[in-house]
Motif scaffolding. Sequence first.
Motif, mmCIF file in Angstrom:
data_model
loop_
_atom_site.group_PDB
_atom_site.id
_atom_site.type_symbol
_atom_site.label_atom_id
_atom_site.label_comp_id
_atom_site.label_asym_id
_atom_site.label_seq_id
_atom_site.Cartn_x
_atom_site.Cartn_y
_atom_site.Cartn_z
ATOM 1 N N ALA A 37 -5.787 -7.937 1.808
ATOM 2 C CA ALA A 37 -4.369 -8.307 1.735
ATOM 3 C C ALA A 37 -3.980 -9.259 2.864
ATOM 4 C CB ALA A 37 -3.501 -7.058 1.773
ATOM 5 N N GLU A 55 -11.695 -11.583 4.752
ATOM 6 C CA GLU A 55 -11.483 -10.895 3.488
ATOM 7 C C GLU A 55 -12.212 -9.562 3.451
ATOM 8 O OE1 GLU A 55 -11.734 -11.819 -1.325
ATOM 9 O OE2 GLU A 55 -12.606 -13.204 0.142
ATOM 10 N N CYS A 68 -9.908 -7.014 5.569
ATOM 11 C CA CYS A 68 -8.632 -6.640 4.955
ATOM 12 C C CYS A 68 -8.264 -7.675 3.911
ATOM 13 C CB CYS A 68 -7.530 -6.528 6.008
ATOM 14 S SG CYS A 68 -5.927 -6.043 5.315
ATOM 15 N N GLY A 120 -4.694 2.340 10.958
ATOM 16 C CA GLY A 120 -5.046 2.816 9.631
ATOM 17 C C GLY A 120 -3.964 3.690 9.030
ATOM 18 N N VAL A 149 0.846 -1.186 0.000
ATOM 19 C CA VAL A 149 0.000 0.000 0.000
ATOM 20 C C VAL A 149 0.878 1.230 0.000
ATOM 21 C CG1 VAL A 149 -1.613 1.339 1.385
ATOM 22 C CG2 VAL A 149 -1.943 -1.107 1.113
ATOM 23 N N ARG A 198 1.156 -4.926 9.680
ATOM 24 C CA ARG A 198 -0.091 -5.538 9.230
ATOM 25 C C ARG A 198 -1.096 -5.675 10.372
ATOM 26 N NH1 ARG A 198 0.275 -8.913 4.544
ATOM 27 N NH2 ARG A 198 2.375 -8.969 3.643
ATOM 28 N N GLY A 215 0.371 -4.067 1.860
ATOM 29 C CA GLY A 215 -0.926 -3.811 1.260
ATOM 30 C C GLY A 215 -2.077 -3.833 2.243
ATOM 31 N N CYS A 216 -1.807 -3.870 3.533
ATOM 32 C CA CYS A 216 -2.856 -3.924 4.551
ATOM 33 C C CYS A 216 -3.773 -2.712 4.446
ATOM 34 C CB CYS A 216 -2.228 -3.987 5.941
ATOM 35 S SG CYS A 216 -3.421 -4.035 7.285
ATOM 36 N N SER A 217 -5.088 -2.943 4.545
ATOM 37 C CA SER A 217 -6.060 -1.861 4.421
ATOM 38 C C SER A 217 -6.055 -0.931 5.621
ATOM 39 C CB SER A 217 -7.475 -2.443 4.242
ATOM 40 O OG SER A 217 -7.547 -3.259 3.101
ATOM 41 N N ARG A 218 -5.898 -1.497 6.809
ATOM 42 C CA ARG A 218 -5.913 -0.683 8.028
ATOM 43 C C ARG A 218 -4.759 -1.106 8.926
ATOM 44 N NH1 ARG A 218 -10.629 -1.349 11.237
ATOM 45 N NH2 ARG A 218 -10.327 0.727 12.078
#
Length: 477
Positions: A68, A63, A66, A447, A8, A57, A19-22
């Motif tokens: 990733a 899914e 997150c 985040g 990310v 992470r 690539g973790c979303s939060r």
Amino acid sequence: MVSVDVGVSLPENRPVAGGCSRPIRLSGHVDHVDVGTGEIRRAFTSSDQPGGVLHVRCGNRRESACPACSATYKRDARRLVLAGLAGGKGVPDTVTTHPAWFVTLTAPSFGPVHSRRQKGGKGGPVRACHPRRGLCPHGRPAGCHERHHEADSRLGSPLCPDCYGYGRSVVWNALVPKLWKVTRDATESAVAASAGLTVAGLRRSARMSFVKVAEMQARGVVHLHVVIRVDGPGGPGSAPPGWAAGELVADALRGVVGAVAVPAPDPDVDTLGAVADVGWAVRWGAQVDIRRITLDGAAASGAVANYLAKYITKSAAAGGALDHPVRSLAALARLTLPPHLRRLVETCWRLGRDVAFAAALDAALGRDSGEIPRLIRWAHQMGFGGHWLSKSRAYSTTFTALRAVRRVWSRTIGAAMAGRIPVDAFGRLEGDENTIVLGAWTYAGRGLHLGGYGADPPELPSSRAAAGLVGTWRAER
């Protein structure tokens, strides 16, 4: 050294946290200590990073929460299951010759629900849901003659919510871990008796290993998918006894599954205050599947591993609405949920608030009561508080070992791309026994930075933004 996986990108075009979303933001440092002299050198500090924080992470398996981290968790789960069937990751390849079974344990019926029935299995013609006539005691149709589409939102919901046993459903979920433990212990005793051995004698001649995955059904109850493998007394590296090659283990397991039960408080009694003296038997459902695993190649082993791995990244509810604990009934009211799942969560709260019932449930589980009643704590999982994936120690590798290998690989590749050798603060190769690694980290938020580093996303409660000591860690020499 501490490394950050790529994936990310922040506004500075700096990829972080795989690539973790939060990702979780930490502030702190890592020190290297020389064993011989006691000298301490600072190897890494988050103050040198943009915003003064390190992104790591979140590690969420779901899914919807997150993608990733869920994909990474799913790959690790597949490797863990596959290693116990086909070898690898420290498990010898000869394990493919050991007898193994794939077992599916289901929940009993708590009332008829809308379902998609296909004649002859998947791909066959769709049959009527519940071809019955008449009315239920509440005046609703007792059957359903529709042929449901696979995307029908009614699948899993009861034909009559007032007839459905919501209380027993959530209590059954809560007691699944205890029911599985009783089943596992009884199976060992049954196998020993069938082989003409004592339990101690069985353990001297064989070892039964397993990996277990929980799957949340559309109706809000848990099913278990289990791989059971028989090894010799030394684990996967030793040959199993001759009696394990037949159906002795499967026959013993069938008898155990139909007989084991766990006494539990009955949530359907009129007065919950009297529940401690009134109980019911928690059992497995009638649909039990026990199949021999034929390990004739990597493809067969991989199919089983893929089948199990896909379940543990599913959310308890479509869209991820129940990916996090439900802190209050007011918070529940703000969620967009199907009526069936909402009522299951409400039932957890209703039963969890009853002191006598909560104490009786803890007694049935054989566990001490916590500050938060168990059903309330796990209301977002319809009462299920067990592990989504667990295994016996000798089955295969561990998540910890897989993550350690990935960290080493990431550091090595990062150093190679930078044109250097991965060394510690003293110039020794990383992992040198003469260097101790010490770290201290403090929680700084969650985040990617929004409106400046150090600030939590606006949807998080303010209590989550408060920094707290994460702790220190020490690497093995």
